[in-house]
Design an enzyme around this catalytic site. Structure first.
Site, PDB file in Angstrom:
ATOM      1  N   ASN A 184       0.875  -1.179   0.000  1.00 53.17           N
ATOM      2  CA  ASN A 184       0.000   0.000   0.000  1.00 53.17           C
ATOM      3  C   ASN A 184       0.909   1.225   0.000  1.00 53.17           C
ATOM      4  OD1 ASN A 184      -1.787   2.051   0.508  1.00 53.17           O
ATOM      5  ND2 ASN A 184      -2.355   1.354   2.567  1.00 53.17           N
ATOM      6  N   LYS A 209       0.117   4.240  -0.181  1.00 56.57           N
ATOM      7  CA  LYS A 209      -0.502   5.406   0.489  1.00 56.57           C
ATOM      8  C   LYS A 209      -0.295   6.666  -0.362  1.00 56.57           C
ATOM      9  CE  LYS A 209      -0.054   3.018   4.874  1.00 56.57           C
ATOM     10  NZ  LYS A 209       0.050   3.070   6.334  1.00 56.57           N
ATOM     11  N   GLU A 241      -6.634   4.422   8.047  1.00 54.43           N
ATOM     12  CA  GLU A 241      -6.408   5.855   7.810  1.00 54.43           C
ATOM     13  C   GLU A 241      -7.650   6.486   7.186  1.00 54.43           C
ATOM     14  OE1 GLU A 241      -2.700   5.233   5.782  1.00 54.43           O
ATOM     15  OE2 GLU A 241      -1.838   4.609   7.702  1.00 54.43           O
ATOM     16  N   GLU A 275      -5.020  -5.136  10.520  1.00 55.30           N
ATOM     17  CA  GLU A 275      -3.980  -4.136  10.758  1.00 55.30           C
ATOM     18  C   GLU A 275      -4.254  -3.439  12.085  1.00 55.30           C
ATOM     19  OE1 GLU A 275      -2.036  -2.777   6.841  1.00 55.30           O
ATOM     20  OE2 GLU A 275      -3.875  -1.620   7.024  1.00 55.30           O
ATOM     21  N   GLY A 325       2.936   2.083  10.974  1.00 55.21           N
ATOM     22  CA  GLY A 325       3.885   3.184  10.858  1.00 55.21           C
ATOM     23  C   GLY A 325       4.604   3.518  12.156  1.00 55.21           C
ATOM     24  N   SER A 374       3.819  -2.270  10.307  1.00 56.64           N
ATOM     25  CA  SER A 374       5.278  -2.311  10.474  1.00 56.64           C
ATOM     26  C   SER A 374       5.902  -3.638  10.028  1.00 56.64           C
ATOM     27  CB  SER A 374       5.668  -1.991  11.925  1.00 56.64           C
ATOM     28  OG  SER A 374       5.255  -0.677  12.270  1.00 56.64           O
TER      29      SER A 374
HETATM   30  P1  13P Z   1       3.312   0.324   7.703  1.00 58.28           P
HETATM   31  O1  13P Z   1       3.827  -0.938   7.067  1.00 58.28           O
HETATM   32  O2  13P Z   1       4.004   1.556   7.242  1.00 58.28           O
HETATM   33  O3  13P Z   1       3.215   0.187   9.192  1.00 58.28           O
HETATM   34  O4  13P Z   1       1.781   0.496   7.182  1.00 58.28           O
HETATM   35  C1  13P Z   1       0.916  -0.580   7.264  1.00 58.28           C
HETATM   36  C2  13P Z   1      -0.307  -0.242   6.501  1.00 58.28           C
HETATM   37  O5  13P Z   1      -1.090   0.601   6.900  1.00 58.28           O
HETATM   38  C3  13P Z   1      -0.544  -0.954   5.237  1.00 58.28           C
HETATM   39  O6  13P Z   1      -1.830  -0.731   4.755  1.00 58.28           O
END
Ligand code: 13P
Length: 251
Positions: free
Chosen positions: A9, A11, A98, A169, A175, A215
């Protein structure tokens, strides 16, 4: 029986040149990798077309990060399932934390998006997960069950069987560098599998892939993927670097 799904992802990151470069580099590493895993990439909307062109003819699944619950009309800023299909996109994430936290996606909105995406034949990755305070209060499982039961209300077993994945998640792990232990993640994934079994039956629950996200990096992906009910990973930060995402893919 469930092929692992390694999903990235992106983002709201990268620009057109770096998104294309990343897609090209992953396409090359996939060409030499074994075929026993699936890869899915979710670039930002404006780069879907460029990435689609690069991925054409490969097994890499192109996904959107979100989709509108409406077909067409006066919905400024939204993107419909038809538009995604038109671009060569065959999958979408829905209900990412998010979007729930920042963009106001309620359980009900997530439900409408899941139904719209599945009805359009898109592979739908439904994201669920508790925030830290909910976990501290011992509510993690009930929160995830509520998110699943609202989102999947009315979804048919054949749709779930063919087109649904669930991504667990935990919000406190996204993050932050904090990852759920593989034992904690496995426990929640097992709960999710049980929920799917009670909703759709054992044959379907045995087929739906349940991904872990939060993460994930090359150093922890192997241990997570070794757990019985962890069928893949949804990677944020580490999916922006071809080398680390390829290392996760082959972990
Ligand atoms: P991170 O791997 O940056 O923690 O993000 C996870 C995430 O939200 C994937 O959709």
């Amino acid at each position: 029986m469930r092929r692992p799904l390694i999903a990235g992802n992106w983002k709201m990151n990268l620009d057109r040149a770096s998104a294309s470069a990343l897609a090209r580099s992953l396409k090359n590493s996939m060409a030499t990798a074994g075929a026993e895993r699936d890869m899915l990439l979710a670039p930002p909307y404006p780069y879907l077309a460029a990435v689609a062109e690069i991925l054409e003819g490969t097994r890499i699944i192109l996904a959107a990060q979100d989709v509108s619950p409406f077909d067409s009309g006066a919905y400024t800023g939204q993107v419909s399932t038809g538009m995604l299909l038109d671009l060569g996109c065959t999958a979408t994430l829905v209900g990412h934390s998010e979007r729930r936290a920042i963009s106001g996606d309620t359980d009900e909105i997530v439900h409408d998006k899941v139904v719209k995406a599945l009805d359009a034949g898109l592979h739908t990755v439904l994201c669920v997960g508790e925030v830290e305070s909910e976990r501290e209060r011992g509510e993690a499982e009930s929160v995830v069950r509520r998110q699943l039961s609202v989102a999947l209300d009315g979804v048919r077993a054949d749709q779930a069987s063919l087109k649904l994945s669930v991504a667990y998640e935990p919000v406190w792990a996204i993050g932050t560098g904090k990852t759920a232990t593989s034992a904690d993640a496995q426990e929640m994934h097992h709960e999710i599998r049980e929920f799917l079994e009670s909703s759709f039956g054992g044959d379907v629950s045995a087929r739906v892939r349940i991904l872990y996200g939060g993460s994930v990096k090359p150093s922890n992906a192997g241990e997570l993927l070794a757990a019985e009910d962890i069928d893949g990973v949804l990677v944020g930060g580490a999916s922006l670097d071809a080398e680390s995402f390829s290392a996760i893919y082959s972990a």
